[in-house]
Design an enzyme around this catalytic site. Structure first.
Site, mmCIF file in Angstrom:
data_model
loop_
_atom_site.group_PDB
_atom_site.id
_atom_site.type_symbol
_atom_site.label_atom_id
_atom_site.label_comp_id
_atom_site.label_asym_id
_atom_site.label_seq_id
_atom_site.Cartn_x
_atom_site.Cartn_y
_atom_site.Cartn_z
ATOM 1 N N HIS A 62 -68.672 -47.059 49.783
ATOM 2 C CA HIS A 62 -69.638 -46.546 48.803
ATOM 3 C C HIS A 62 -69.493 -45.030 48.687
ATOM 4 C CE1 HIS A 62 -72.863 -44.900 51.493
ATOM 5 N NE2 HIS A 62 -72.501 -45.848 52.329
ATOM 6 N N ASP A 164 -71.480 -40.236 55.581
ATOM 7 C CA ASP A 164 -71.894 -41.568 55.121
ATOM 8 C C ASP A 164 -72.030 -41.489 53.596
ATOM 9 O OD1 ASP A 164 -73.044 -43.987 54.568
ATOM 10 O OD2 ASP A 164 -74.898 -43.620 55.663
ATOM 11 N N GLU A 194 -75.079 -48.132 47.074
ATOM 12 C CA GLU A 194 -75.117 -48.867 48.347
ATOM 13 C C GLU A 194 -76.379 -48.537 49.112
ATOM 14 O OE1 GLU A 194 -74.334 -49.622 52.677
ATOM 15 O OE2 GLU A 194 -74.951 -47.807 51.670
ATOM 16 N N GLU A 195 -76.760 -47.260 49.066
ATOM 17 C CA GLU A 195 -77.903 -46.807 49.869
ATOM 18 C C GLU A 195 -79.232 -47.378 49.376
ATOM 19 O OE1 GLU A 195 -77.609 -45.397 52.627
ATOM 20 O OE2 GLU A 195 -75.751 -44.238 52.669
ATOM 21 N N ASP A 217 -67.024 -48.161 56.113
ATOM 22 C CA ASP A 217 -68.264 -47.378 56.131
ATOM 23 C C ASP A 217 -68.399 -46.726 57.507
ATOM 24 O OD1 ASP A 217 -70.829 -46.362 55.480
ATOM 25 O OD2 ASP A 217 -71.426 -48.216 54.489
ATOM 26 N N HIS A 303 -77.592 -40.212 58.368
ATOM 27 C CA HIS A 303 -78.607 -39.875 57.353
ATOM 28 C C HIS A 303 -79.296 -38.543 57.635
ATOM 29 C CE1 HIS A 303 -78.983 -44.023 55.214
ATOM 30 N NE2 HIS A 303 -77.730 -43.697 55.490
HETATM 31 ZN ZN LIG Z 1 -73.098 -45.983 54.400
#
Ligand SMILES: [Zn+2]
Length: 329
Positions: A62, A164, A194-195, A217, A303
């Site tokens: 992603h 990410d 994706e998130e 990922d 994140h």
């Molecule tokens: Zn991810």
């Protein structure tokens, strides 16, 4: 590949979930020299195709990032915001953000709220506007903002916001440039949203109808204070996904990846995480079901604006992807 420069180039694009056009266009330009065709589908997924006679293999990474979305502009000129994806208040407080039009601001905490009780609603963006009218000349409700923290390397690690999953996008480009034997019919998909719940990979997997799916990922890497969140350790190699909260990987794919890694002497480890999903979650249930697995890059402080990966794990991931792409399936 100079991963730091590629990450800086990708992060310079505005690419929160739902507005990935800039990053898709950049990735398309980088992938085109190695592809037969490159196109951007209706939702914004970038689909890079390299034709081959064998089964269809879909690699998916992603390209969207988590971010902030303006919900209210206050009379003092401050902005309230909601989150796009898994944004944690403690990770973004007192950090800088950037809107698509270049306007920048910092995240601050409303007076009277304690650090331990704060939620996203207690935070606001301060773009330096002197009042509401001034703020409205700069941004509007619904505008999105992304982290503008810097990227850098240490001797062995790369640190940056949005590793990410831009580090996997870089790894996918690198693998694409290393493939010499076009044994299989290869699709490299840079997915959107994706998130927000693995959204972009759904229509992409439907239209490609692959025989094999590999999600690339990041995964939870061990940290000093919590070694138990997942199984993966930074520097121990490409992490072959066994399970995350969205998928139990197909045993055939796990075996293929582990055998290839052993044959080619690629450092690898097994990856089991109990929370957090990946595009493997939507690919494996597409149409009548797809043999799906994943290759993950262990990442600390997921994140947060200071995500960290080990560069040797990125290299191992590229080698394993390249080996799988060229394997006669
Ligand atoms: Zn991810």
């Amino acid at each position: 590949m100079d991963y730091l420069s590629v990450i800086e180039m990708l992060n310079a694009c505005h690419g929160p979930s739902g507005d990935e056009r800039q990053i898709a266009t950049t990735l398309k330009r980088l992938a085109e020299p190695y592809a037969d065709t490159c196109h951007i589908d209706t939702l914004g997924n970038l689909i890079v195709h390299k034709k081959g006679p064998g089964p269809k293999v879909m690699f998916a990474a992603h390209m969207d990032s988590i971010g902030l979305i303006v919900t209210h502009i206050h009379k003092e000129g401050y902005l309230s915001f909601g989150k796009l994806g898994g944004v944690h208040p403690e990770s973004i407080l007192h950090t800088p953000f950037r809107f698509k039009n270049g306007v920048c601001g910092v995240v601050a905490l409303r007076p009277g709220v304690s650090l331990k009780d704060m939620t996203i609603q207690d935070l606001y963006l301060d773009i330096g506007a002197k009042n509401e009218a001034h703020a409205r000349r700069l941004v509007q409700v619904g505008d999105t903002a992304v982290s503008r923290m810097p990227s850098f390397t240490t001797e062995t690690k790369l640190v940056s916001p949005y590793l990410d999953n831009r580090i996997s996008c870089a790894a996918m480009l690198d693998a694409l440039s290393h493939i010499r034997a076009y044994t299989n019919d290869l699709y490299f998909v840079f997915t959107v949203q994706e998130e927000l719940g693995l959204r972009g990979s759904k229509p992409a997997a439907y239209s490609i109808d692959p025989d094999y799916g590999i999600a690339v990922d990041v995964t939870v890497g061990e940290t000093w204070d919590d070694p138990q969140k997942g199984s993966s350790i930074l520097g121990d190699g490409a992490a072959v996904k066994i399970m995350d909260s969205s998928v139990i990987c197909h045993p055939d794919v796990i075996k293929l990846l582990e055998t290839l890694a052993m044959e080619s002497k690629i450092p690898f480890q097994r990856d089991v995480i109990v929370s957090g999903g990946t595009d493997a979650g939507s690919i494996h249930v597409a149409r009548e079901g797809v043999r799906t697995g994943g290759i993950s890059i262990p990442c600390r402080y997921l994140h947060s604006p200071v995500e960290m990966v080990d560069l040797s794990d990125v290299t191992a991931t590229v080698r394993l992807m390249t080996a799988f792409a060229q394997k006669k399936l």
